[in-house]
Scaffold this active site. Structure first.
Site, PDB file in Angstrom:
ATOM      1  N   CYS A 118       0.534  -0.408  -0.026  1.00  0.00           N
ATOM      2  CA  CYS A 118       0.098  -0.314   0.078  1.00  0.00           C
ATOM      3  C   CYS A 118       0.937   1.567  -0.151  1.00  0.00           C
ATOM      4  O   CYS A 118       2.153   1.051  -0.191  1.00  0.00           O
ATOM      5  CB  CYS A 118      -0.461  -0.243   1.557  1.00  0.00           C
ATOM      6  SG  CYS A 118      -2.646   1.190   0.930  1.00  0.00           S
ATOM      7  N   CYS A 120      -0.047   4.439   2.035  1.00  0.00           N
ATOM      8  CA  CYS A 120      -0.453   5.251   3.030  1.00  0.00           C
ATOM      9  C   CYS A 120       1.199   5.028   4.160  1.00  0.00           C
ATOM     10  O   CYS A 120       0.558   6.380   4.702  1.00  0.00           O
ATOM     11  CB  CYS A 120      -1.765   5.054   3.794  1.00  0.00           C
ATOM     12  SG  CYS A 120      -1.681   2.897   4.266  1.00  0.00           S
ATOM     13  N   CYS A 128      -4.658   5.552   0.959  1.00  0.00           N
ATOM     14  CA  CYS A 128      -4.067   4.664   0.371  1.00  0.00           C
ATOM     15  C   CYS A 128      -3.694   4.402  -1.575  1.00  0.00           C
ATOM     16  O   CYS A 128      -3.737   3.404  -1.857  1.00  0.00           O
ATOM     17  CB  CYS A 128      -4.835   3.140   0.353  1.00  0.00           C
ATOM     18  SG  CYS A 128      -5.282   3.103   1.928  1.00  0.00           S
ATOM     19  N   LYS A 193     -11.799  -5.631   2.582  1.00  0.00           N
ATOM     20  CA  LYS A 193     -11.169  -4.676   3.954  1.00  0.00           C
ATOM     21  C   LYS A 193     -12.564  -3.888   4.118  1.00  0.00           C
ATOM     22  O   LYS A 193     -13.094  -2.916   2.970  1.00  0.00           O
ATOM     23  CB  LYS A 193     -10.879  -4.361   3.491  1.00  0.00           C
ATOM     24  CG  LYS A 193      -9.544  -3.472   4.241  1.00  0.00           C
ATOM     25  CD  LYS A 193      -8.215  -2.476   3.697  1.00  0.00           C
ATOM     26  CE  LYS A 193      -7.987  -1.758   4.474  1.00  0.00           C
ATOM     27  NZ  LYS A 193      -6.814  -1.583   4.187  1.00  0.00           N
ATOM     28  N   ARG A 203      -3.258   2.953  12.817  1.00  0.00           N
ATOM     29  CA  ARG A 203      -2.627   4.561  11.927  1.00  0.00           C
ATOM     30  C   ARG A 203      -1.767   5.158  12.662  1.00  0.00           C
ATOM     31  O   ARG A 203      -1.190   6.100  12.094  1.00  0.00           O
ATOM     32  CB  ARG A 203      -4.177   5.114  11.247  1.00  0.00           C
ATOM     33  CG  ARG A 203      -4.713   3.777  10.265  1.00  0.00           C
ATOM     34  CD  ARG A 203      -5.902   4.848   9.713  1.00  0.00           C
ATOM     35  NE  ARG A 203      -6.954   4.693   9.584  1.00  0.00           N
ATOM     36  CZ  ARG A 203      -8.311   4.470   8.825  1.00  0.00           C
ATOM     37  NH1 ARG A 203      -8.604   5.228   9.125  1.00  0.00           N
ATOM     38  NH2 ARG A 203      -8.409   3.851   8.470  1.00  0.00           N
ATOM     39  N   ARG A 215     -11.459   7.105   4.466  1.00  0.00           N
ATOM     40  CA  ARG A 215     -11.065   5.838   3.031  1.00  0.00           C
ATOM     41  C   ARG A 215     -12.072   5.759   2.481  1.00  0.00           C
ATOM     42  O   ARG A 215     -12.505   4.281   2.300  1.00  0.00           O
ATOM     43  CB  ARG A 215     -10.405   4.861   3.989  1.00  0.00           C
ATOM     44  CG  ARG A 215      -8.487   5.221   4.886  1.00  0.00           C
ATOM     45  CD  ARG A 215      -7.962   4.269   4.263  1.00  0.00           C
ATOM     46  NE  ARG A 215      -7.082   4.157   5.372  1.00  0.00           N
ATOM     47  CZ  ARG A 215      -6.209   5.159   5.638  1.00  0.00           C
ATOM     48  NH1 ARG A 215      -5.652   5.620   4.343  1.00  0.00           N
ATOM     49  NH2 ARG A 215      -5.040   4.665   6.287  1.00  0.00           N
ATOM     50  N   GLU A 231     -16.595  -9.198  -4.381  1.00  0.00           N
ATOM     51  CA  GLU A 231     -15.277  -8.799  -4.104  1.00  0.00           C
ATOM     52  C   GLU A 231     -14.086  -9.622  -4.484  1.00  0.00           C
ATOM     53  O   GLU A 231     -13.182  -9.740  -5.125  1.00  0.00           O
ATOM     54  CB  GLU A 231     -14.685  -7.946  -2.597  1.00  0.00           C
ATOM     55  CG  GLU A 231     -15.643  -6.246  -2.761  1.00  0.00           C
ATOM     56  CD  GLU A 231     -14.805  -5.622  -3.605  1.00  0.00           C
ATOM     57  OE1 GLU A 231     -13.546  -5.825  -4.271  1.00  0.00           O
ATOM     58  OE2 GLU A 231     -14.069  -4.233  -3.286  1.00  0.00           O
ATOM     59  N   LYS A 246     -11.366  -8.409   6.692  1.00  0.00           N
ATOM     60  CA  LYS A 246     -10.676  -7.645   7.825  1.00  0.00           C
ATOM     61  C   LYS A 246     -11.660  -6.415   7.572  1.00  0.00           C
ATOM     62  O   LYS A 246     -12.437  -6.027   6.744  1.00  0.00           O
ATOM     63  CB  LYS A 246      -9.729  -6.916   6.772  1.00  0.00           C
ATOM     64  CG  LYS A 246      -8.744  -5.679   8.386  1.00  0.00           C
ATOM     65  CD  LYS A 246      -7.995  -5.360   7.192  1.00  0.00           C
ATOM     66  CE  LYS A 246      -7.244  -3.670   7.776  1.00  0.00           C
ATOM     67  NZ  LYS A 246      -6.371  -3.518   7.019  1.00  0.00           N
ATOM     68  N   SER A 272      -5.449  -4.244  14.522  1.00  0.00           N
ATOM     69  CA  SER A 272      -5.426  -3.226  16.398  1.00  0.00           C
ATOM     70  C   SER A 272      -6.227  -3.246  16.579  1.00  0.00           C
ATOM     71  O   SER A 272      -6.012  -3.200  18.395  1.00  0.00           O
ATOM     72  CB  SER A 272      -4.525  -1.973  15.394  1.00  0.00           C
ATOM     73  OG  SER A 272      -5.228  -1.271  15.320  1.00  0.00           O
ATOM     74  N   TYR A 311      -1.790  -9.680  15.914  1.00  0.00           N
ATOM     75  CA  TYR A 311      -1.025  -9.337  16.678  1.00  0.00           C
ATOM     76  C   TYR A 311      -0.750 -10.136  17.957  1.00  0.00           C
ATOM     77  O   TYR A 311       0.067  -9.786  18.749  1.00  0.00           O
ATOM     78  CB  TYR A 311      -1.321  -7.507  17.544  1.00  0.00           C
ATOM     79  CG  TYR A 311      -0.921  -6.863  16.381  1.00  0.00           C
ATOM     80  CD1 TYR A 311      -0.229  -5.852  15.169  1.00  0.00           C
ATOM     81  CD2 TYR A 311      -2.850  -6.558  15.570  1.00  0.00           C
ATOM     82  CE1 TYR A 311       0.165  -5.114  14.533  1.00  0.00           C
ATOM     83  CE2 TYR A 311      -2.712  -6.160  14.292  1.00  0.00           C
ATOM     84  CZ  TYR A 311      -2.230  -5.504  13.923  1.00  0.00           C
ATOM     85  OH  TYR A 311      -1.709  -4.263  13.205  1.00  0.00           O
TER      86      TYR A 311
END
Ligand code: PBG
Ligand code: ZN
Length: 323
Positions: A118, A120, A128, A193, A203, A215, A231, A246, A272, A311
């Protein structure tokens, strides 16, 4: 009492419960995100993502070795650049941070290295894609990220994961890689997404909060479920090898639907904000951390995910190897 089917019979002991458990977590399900930036000897823990650090190329390689030793099969690399411009050109530099990290990690470990593709983390405006007259220009972005993917392939990346949500990017990326002889580099597409509020801590880590606007003109509307199927179908028709949904937790219905419709490997991104929620619940003392994390990650597998970007990967790997 005359009860023929007594479900409690098979819940009597831990061993019995384990034998009849329908879904389990395995080390091979886990993909650990890794953030790499400029500098040397950097290991900067993020306040909003306890236990998650921003590394430099040298330290990210050390961390990758630790993950490999724990039995984690794959990492997903993100680049956080300090040299930003309107088109994010540091994303496809020959000696860029991610490019150097790929070859360093491939040399030092036998991990599967996947890179997030990406702009970003490299563009000064935080969007992005490439901006054109105040809007993210689809086709210019697709061209740029195909270049990024190619620059990663040259360093030996195993797979690329476009997360930009531009139309047609998987097809162009596939063609670009193939024309350069990289037939074996797989594409794990962020096919589904959503424009979510659960990306906040990420971010901050990436310094990629858009400077203006949001976005929603490229990420999906959270109200749409049927569109997720379209998609995924689109990305598969363009050559995606693995598809992704996601965020994960607030979209388990989507995970289940995609699982039902398609036969391909399905990844989910336990983002996150989800990590931060789970961590704070445990930190406030309202839940036992290991049990909570296990339950959350198990829910993703149960919904139909084959692979989990999380994570929690490192701590989960430790828990999976110690009873
Ligand atoms: C951006 C990108 C995002 C994440 C992965 N790649 C965030 C966004 O779209 O703003 C989210 C990861 C997370 O929240 O953990 N291309
Ligand atoms: Zn992005």
């Amino acid at each position: 009492m005359d009860i023929l089917y007594r479900p409690r019979r098979l819940r009597r002991t831990p061993l019995l419960r384990e034998m009849v458990r329908e879904t389990s977590l395995h080390l091979s399900d886990l993909i650990a995100p890794l953030f790499v930036g400029e500098g040397e000897k950097v290991r900067e823990e993020m306040e909003n993502l306890p236990g998650i650090c921003r590394y430099s190329v040298d330290t990210v390689t050390e961390e990758a070795k630790i993950l490999e030793d724990l039995g984690i099969p794959a990492v997903l690399l993100f680049g956080v650049s300090t040299r930003r411009d309107p088109v994010g050109s540091s994303a496809w530099e020959r000696e860029g941070i991610v490019q150097r990290a790929i070859s360093a990690i491939k040399r030092a470990t036998s991990l599967i290295v996947i890179t997030d593709i990406c702009l970003c983390g490299y563009a000064d405006h935080g969007h992005c894609g490439v901006m054109c007259e105040g809007r993210v220009d689809n086709d210019r972005t697709v061209e740029a990220i195909a270049r990024v993917a190619l620059s990663h392939a040259r360093e030996g990346v195993d797979g690329v994961a476009p997360s930009d949500m531009m139309d047609g990017r998987v097809g162009v990326m596939r063609r670009t890689l193939d024309e350069a002889g990289f037939h074996e580099v797989f594409i794990m597409s962020y096919s589904v997404k959503y424009a979510s509020s659960l990306y906040g801590p990420f971010r901050e880590m990436m310094h990629s909060t858009p400077r203006f606007g949001d976005r929603r003109s490229y990420q999906m509307d959270p109200g749409n479920a049927r569109e997720a199927i379209r998609e995924v179908a689109l990305d598969l028709s363009e050559g995606a090898d693995i598809v992704m949904v996601k965020p994960a937790l607030a979209y388990l219905d989507i995970v289940a639907r995609v699982r039902e419709h398609f036969l391909v490997p399905l990844a989910v991104y336990n983002v996150s904000g989800e990590y931060a929620m789970v961590k704070s619940l445990a930190r406030m003392g309202f839940a036992e951390e290991r049990e909570l994390v296990t339950e959350v990650l198990l829910s993703l597998k149960r919904a139909g995910a084959d692979l989990i970007v999380t994570y929690h990967a490192k701590e989960m790997a430790r828990w999976l190897t110690t009873r």
